[in-house]
Design a protein around this motif. Structure first.
Motif, short mmCIF file in Angstrom:
data_model
loop_
_atom_site.label_atom_id
_atom_site.label_comp_id
_atom_site.label_asym_id
_atom_site.label_seq_id
_atom_site.Cartn_x
_atom_site.Cartn_y
_atom_site.Cartn_z
N ASP A 25 0.84 -1.20 0.00
CA ASP A 25 0.00 0.00 0.00
C ASP A 25 0.88 1.26 0.00
O ASP A 25 1.62 1.52 0.94
N LYS A 26 0.77 2.03 -1.07
CA LYS A 26 1.60 3.24 -1.21
C LYS A 26 1.34 4.25 -0.10
O LYS A 26 2.27 4.89 0.40
N GLU A 27 0.08 4.41 0.29
CA GLU A 27 -0.24 5.37 1.35
C GLU A 27 0.36 4.94 2.69
O GLU A 27 0.86 5.76 3.44
N ALA A 28 0.30 3.65 2.97
CA ALA A 28 0.91 3.14 4.21
C ALA A 28 2.42 3.36 4.18
O ALA A 28 3.01 3.72 5.20
N ARG A 29 3.04 3.16 3.01
CA ARG A 29 4.48 3.39 2.89
C ARG A 29 4.82 4.86 3.16
O ARG A 29 5.80 5.16 3.84
N LYS A 30 3.99 5.76 2.64
CA LYS A 30 4.23 7.19 2.88
C LYS A 30 4.14 7.50 4.37
O LYS A 30 4.97 8.24 4.91
N ASP A 31 3.12 6.94 5.03
CA ASP A 31 2.97 7.16 6.47
C ASP A 31 4.16 6.61 7.25
O ASP A 31 4.68 7.26 8.16
N LEU A 32 4.59 5.42 6.88
CA LEU A 32 5.73 4.80 7.57
C LEU A 32 7.01 5.60 7.32
O LEU A 32 7.82 5.79 8.24
N LEU A 33 7.19 6.06 6.10
CA LEU A 33 8.37 6.87 5.78
C LEU A 33 8.38 8.14 6.63
O LEU A 33 9.43 8.53 7.16
N HIS A 34 7.23 8.74 6.78
CA HIS A 34 7.10 9.94 7.61
C HIS A 34 7.47 9.61 9.06
O HIS A 34 8.23 10.33 9.70
N ASP A 35 6.94 8.50 9.58
CA ASP A 35 7.24 8.08 10.96
C ASP A 35 8.73 7.82 11.14
O ASP A 35 9.32 8.18 12.18
N ILE A 36 9.34 7.20 10.14
CA ILE A 36 10.78 6.90 10.22
C ILE A 36 11.59 8.19 10.30
O ILE A 36 12.47 8.33 11.14
N PHE A 37 11.29 9.16 9.43
CA PHE A 37 12.04 10.41 9.45
C PHE A 37 11.81 11.20 10.75
O PHE A 37 12.72 11.86 11.25
N LEU A 38 10.61 11.10 11.31
CA LEU A 38 10.37 11.74 12.61
C LEU A 38 11.25 11.11 13.69
O LEU A 38 11.84 11.81 14.51
N LYS A 39 11.35 9.77 13.68
CA LYS A 39 12.19 9.08 14.66
C LYS A 39 13.66 9.41 14.44
O LYS A 39 14.41 9.57 15.40
N ILE A 40 14.07 9.48 13.19
CA ILE A 40 15.46 9.85 12.90
C ILE A 40 15.74 11.24 13.45
O ILE A 40 16.75 11.45 14.14
N HIS A 41 14.85 12.18 13.16
CA HIS A 41 15.05 13.55 13.62
C HIS A 41 15.07 13.63 15.16
O HIS A 41 15.91 14.31 15.73
N ALA A 42 14.18 12.90 15.81
CA ALA A 42 14.08 12.95 17.26
C ALA A 42 15.28 12.30 17.95
O ALA A 42 15.63 12.67 19.07
N ASN A 43 15.92 11.34 17.28
CA ASN A 43 16.98 10.57 17.93
C ASN A 43 18.36 10.73 17.29
O ASN A 43 19.28 9.98 17.61
N ILE A 44 18.52 11.70 16.40
CA ILE A 44 19.78 11.86 15.68
C ILE A 44 20.97 12.09 16.62
O ILE A 44 22.08 11.69 16.33
N THR A 45 20.70 12.66 17.78
CA THR A 45 21.80 12.90 18.73
C THR A 45 22.35 11.61 19.34
O THR A 45 23.46 11.60 19.85
#
Length: 186
Positions: A25-45
């Motif tokens: 599901d392309k929409e689910a992939r977009k949502d997951l990609l968004h979640d992944i980048f949020l986690k990356i941003h929150a934990n980059i330190t």
């Protein structure tokens, strides 16, 4: 030294590939990609070395995908896309996955999830236990039982000839098998 744009573009492409192999599901992939980048941003330190960026991102991605499955969101497994497989994999190993994926989909939820995480994702059983909030022995049992059930299904459906390394040399579908397997190369 690469600029930050090039680095994140490579990370994005890797994430798209990882998600495409798991979620149709392309929409689910977009949502997951968004979640992944949020986690990356929150934990980059917490990233200790920039050389370990890609493995770190892959780990986050595996966890987000596991969370997605665990949350009971609609998930569709990509059994119809064998052409995404890497070019160095053996021809028949690639072909038979289209037979095995529907069988995996028929397993009980707990066994299907354990098999997908351990066998297709290569996640260690200790990490599976942690991701699924079960004991290590419980994770081992699920993986072993899932393998056993899957093996029984495969042997009921297919005759498989393998070399000493476990690579598939040839296979044929039994008449009573309902799975739509592609023919072998022979």
């Amino acid at each position: 030294m690469e600029n930050i744009y090039t680095i994140w573009k490579d990370v994005y492409k890797n994430l798209e590939f990882m998600l495409a192999t798991d979620v149709k599901d392309k929409e689910a992939r977009k949502d997951l990609l968004h979640d992944i980048f949020l986690k990356i941003h929150a934990n980059i330190t917490s990233l200790k070395s920039h050389e370990k960026l890609l493995p770190w991102v892959r780990s986050i991605t595996r966890n987000v995908i596991a969370d997605h499955y665990r949350a009971g969101k609609k998930n569709v497994f990509v059994s119809e896309v064998p052409d995404i497989a890497s070019p160095d994999e053996d021809y028949l190993n690639d072909k038979i996955i289209s037979c095995v994926m529907p069988m995996i989909d028929q397993l009980d939820d707990k066994y299907r999830e354990a098999i997908l995480l351990s066998e297709l994702k290569g996640i260690k059983q200790k990490e599976i236990a942690s991701n699924l909030n079960i004991s290590f022995s419980g994770a081992k049992s699920r993986v072993q039982r899932g393998r056993k059930k899957l093996k029984e299904m495969i042997l009921q459906c297919c005759e498989i000839e393998a070399d000493v390394y476990g690579n598939i040399i040839d296979y044929s579908k039994r008449e009573r098998c309902a799975t739509n397997c592609p023919p072998s190369k022979k």
